[in-house]
Every structure is written in structure tokens, then in C-alpha cells.
Design a protein around this motif. Structure first.
Motif: not given
Length: 379
Positions: A72-73, A99-100, A108-115
């Protein structure tokens, strides 16, 4: 649970974009036959780029200097109170992102990158704890990473190290004499400013990060000590959209129009804080809707000037009048505080692992980031 109609429409739009534009992930353990690409960096840009490459059949290996917690940098390093400054509709780094919220937080940002990283099977293609220090071409024209043939050879390199590395924490005169706490703006998790007088050194994006922390932890007062005035725009999707219409990304003869509107409807009685010599599109503006509320409620102040030195109870500050340049004359005052937050940004990651010829004029950093392919390596 009732869903707001705009959020429902937003989710539908995101679902359509995903279905239409997202490349198909490869099957697990698939052998990809297209050229091999080395992606340097596992931040947002690296993961997004690698997923596109893999989705189109390219064989990818990602190299990340940190461990898996670095996925996620820069977003893996900021505070939990930090969030997106622009509306998420303009921050779609991949078609499959969903995005929710309009302004998602760090989690949420790191979660989207991880997904995204998992969706395209990049776990088995990522080498953590592997900093890239050199890239050289062999006699076949293929790239070797770190002079180590065991990594294999690559047909191309994608440098995705970003612009933010480790926190920049300068040492200032007489800093040891200060009787309070000193933190970098990215190291505030687990801290509290409740009831404290907070001094924020800096006026850029890192200052926004510090302000979000201050607001969340109910500080007694906040003083932002900035070397220059910064354009501040509200956290508002409509405003973000209007400013994004400037496709040139720089000052134009029409730039005075959004500047005048911001002064009239957002700055209002605080117009003195608006820059006079720098245009809105000259530098990246601060995006924050809280600072002016805090100033009007006498809970915050924005001071323009230069740090002279630390004192036992705060900072000796040379307060400059509007229009006086950095380092110019001003009135020295002591600004008292219990906590100092260094909103001094981040070190710029090095690109020294790339060969010198990719940086020939006029393609030196930061302009280099605008060029997908350096001229001598186009084929």
C-alpha cells in the motif's frame, strides 16, 4: 438499513466500471506467456500497474523493499485518522475499486489495495524485503535486477516507487530545550492532543494529516506555522470536480475565476490567508474543511513566517506580513504549545537504481514521471 440514493447510484456506477473495464484475473498458478515485467514498489501505483499487466497476460514480478506490512506504500504508513483529501470518484486507481464512502479513510484505502493484490494473484509474484539497488541490461537486452540472475531476466521495468518515502524529520535549533512532545505528522496513532496546545510546523498535505488528528482528539488550540500561504479548498465533491475540469493541470488565463470564487464563498472573512503571488494550480492545494471553522471558533490560528528556534515552552517564530517572502523580515513572537507536530513531509524515494540514460534532459525528475517510456528505451 436505509441507503442514501447517491451512494446507491455511486455503487452502481462502480459495479458497471468494474464489469466493463477490469481485465480478467489469470487462473491460479497460471503460466503467463507475454513479456516479463519487473515492477519496483508495492504501493498503490505498483499494485495497480501489476494487476493491469497480469490481467493482460504479462508475466510480472514485484519487488518491495519493505515487508508485507508495507503493501500500500505511503497509505500503509499514515495515521489511522488520515483519509482521502479528494473525492473518491476522482481517485479510481483501478476499475475494480469499490469505494463505500466519498472520502474513505486509511483502512478502506489499504483494504482496496490489498483486495486488488489478491484478486490478481500477486501474492505469489511479490518479493518483499527486496530493495532494488541496480538494473542492468545483459547482452540480449534483457534486464537483470540487483546483478542477481536468480530473479530471472525481464523485458521491461516499471518504476513505481512513488514520491513519498520515509518521514522527513529535520532537527531545529534548540529543539532539546522544548519541554513538550514532538512527533512527525505520520506517527500520531496512539497519541492524544486532548486539552493540549498543538503547534503544527508546515502547511502542506502533511499539515492536513496533523489537522485531522487534532480535530479527532479535541485539542485545546492549534497553531499552524507555515513558511508560505497555501491555497485551501473545501472537501467537497462538486468543488473537486470543477477544479478537475482544468485539463492542463497548470495556471491558465482563466485561473482567476476559481480563485475569486474560493475567496468569496470559502475564505470569506479570512481572505487574508489566501495566497497573492501563487496561483491555485501552481502547487497542490490543501484540502480541508475544518481549519477555517477552527479559526473562526478561535480554536486555531494560521501564522505565516519562519521558525527561529525552539524554546522551553514552544517556538520562537518570525511572523511575516502578507506578501513578505520566505526568510524576509518579520516580528519575532513566542508561540506557546505542549505538543509540536512536524508536518514536514517525506523523503523522496531514490531512482538511482535506473540507468543514467533514462534521465537525459528534459526527462529528469519530476518530469520523468510524466513519461511512460524514456526515449532511448522505446521499442
Amino acid at each position: 438499513m436505509e441507503v442514501h440514493p447517491f451512494l446507491w447510484l455511486y455503487s452502481v456506477i462502480q459495479w458497471v466500471l468494474d464489469r466493463l473495464l477490469s481485465p480478467t484475473p489469470p487462473p491460479p498458478k497460471a503460466t503467463l506467456g507475454r513479456p516479463r515485467i519487473a515492477v519496483v514498489g508495492a504501493g498503490l501505483t505498483g499494485v495497480s500497474s501489476a494487476s493491469h499487466c497480469v490481467g493482460h497476460g504479462f508475466d510480472v514480478t514485484m519487488f518491495e523493499a519493505g515487508d508485507e506490512k508495507s503493501l500500500g506504500g505511503i497509505w500503509s504508513k499514515v495515521n489511522n485518522t488520515s483519509g482521502l483529501q479528494i473525492h473518491s470518484i476522482t481517485y479510481r486507481f483501478h476499475p475494480s475499486v469499490k469505494w463505500a464512502a466519498g472520502y474513505p479513510d486509511k483502512q478502506q484505502i489499504v483494504s482496496q489495495i490489498t483486495q486488488l493484490w489478491k484478486k490478481y494473484g500477486l501474492q505469489e509474484r511479490t518479493k518483499f524485503n527486496t530493495p532494488v539497488t541496480s538494473t542492468k541490461q545483459d547482452h540480449y537486452g534483457r534486464w537483470i535486477i540487483n546483478d542477481n540472475p536468480s530473479f530471472g531476466s525481464f523485458d521491461g521495468i516499471l518504476a513505481a516507487v512513488g514520491t513519498c518515502g520515509d518521514p522527513k524529520m529535520p532537527h531545529m535549533p534548540n529543539q532539546e530545550a522544548f519541554g513538550g512532545e514532538i512527533f512527525h505528522s505520520s506517527r500520531l496513532d496512539g497519541k492524544t492532543a486532548a486539552g493540549k496546545k498543538v503547534l503544527i510546523i508546515g502547511g502542506g498535505a502533511s499539515a492536513v494529516e496533523a489537522l485531522e488528528f487534532v480535530v479527532h482528539t479535541d485539542a485545546a488550540s492549534t497553531s499552524v506555522l507555515a513558511r508560505s500561504d497555501k491555497w485551501i479548498i473545501p472537501r467537497n465533491a462538486f468543488v473537486d470536480g470543477l477544479l478537475a475540469l482544468n485539463i492542463f493541470g497548470q495556471e491558465t488565463i482563466l485561473s482567476w475565476i476559481p480563485e475569486a470564487l474560493l475567496k468569496r464563498f470559502f475564505y470569506r472573512d479570512l481572505e487574508d490567508l489566501a495566497p497573492t503571488s501563487e496561483g491555485l494550480f501552481k502547487e497542490t492545494p490543501m484540502v480541508n474543511s475544518d481549519i477555517f471553522h477552527q479559526i473562526r471558533d478561535h480554536k486555531a490560528q494560521w501564522l505565516r513566517g519562519d521558525i527561529v528556534r525552539f524554546t522551553e515552552k514552544g517556538l520562537l517564530f518570525r511572523h511575516r506580513a502578507k506578501g513578505v517572502p520566505k526568510g524576509g523580515p518579520g516580528r519575532e513572537i513566542e508561540v506557546k504549545g505542549d505538543m509540536v507536530i512536524m508536518a514536514t513531509g517525506y523523503q523522496r524515494p531514490s531512482l538511482s537504481f535506473l540507468p543514467d540514460e533514462v534521465f537525459q534532459e528534459p526527462y529528469q525528475p519530476p518530469r520523468w514521471y510524466l513519461q511512460v517510456f524514456p526515449p532511448k528505451h522505446m521499442r
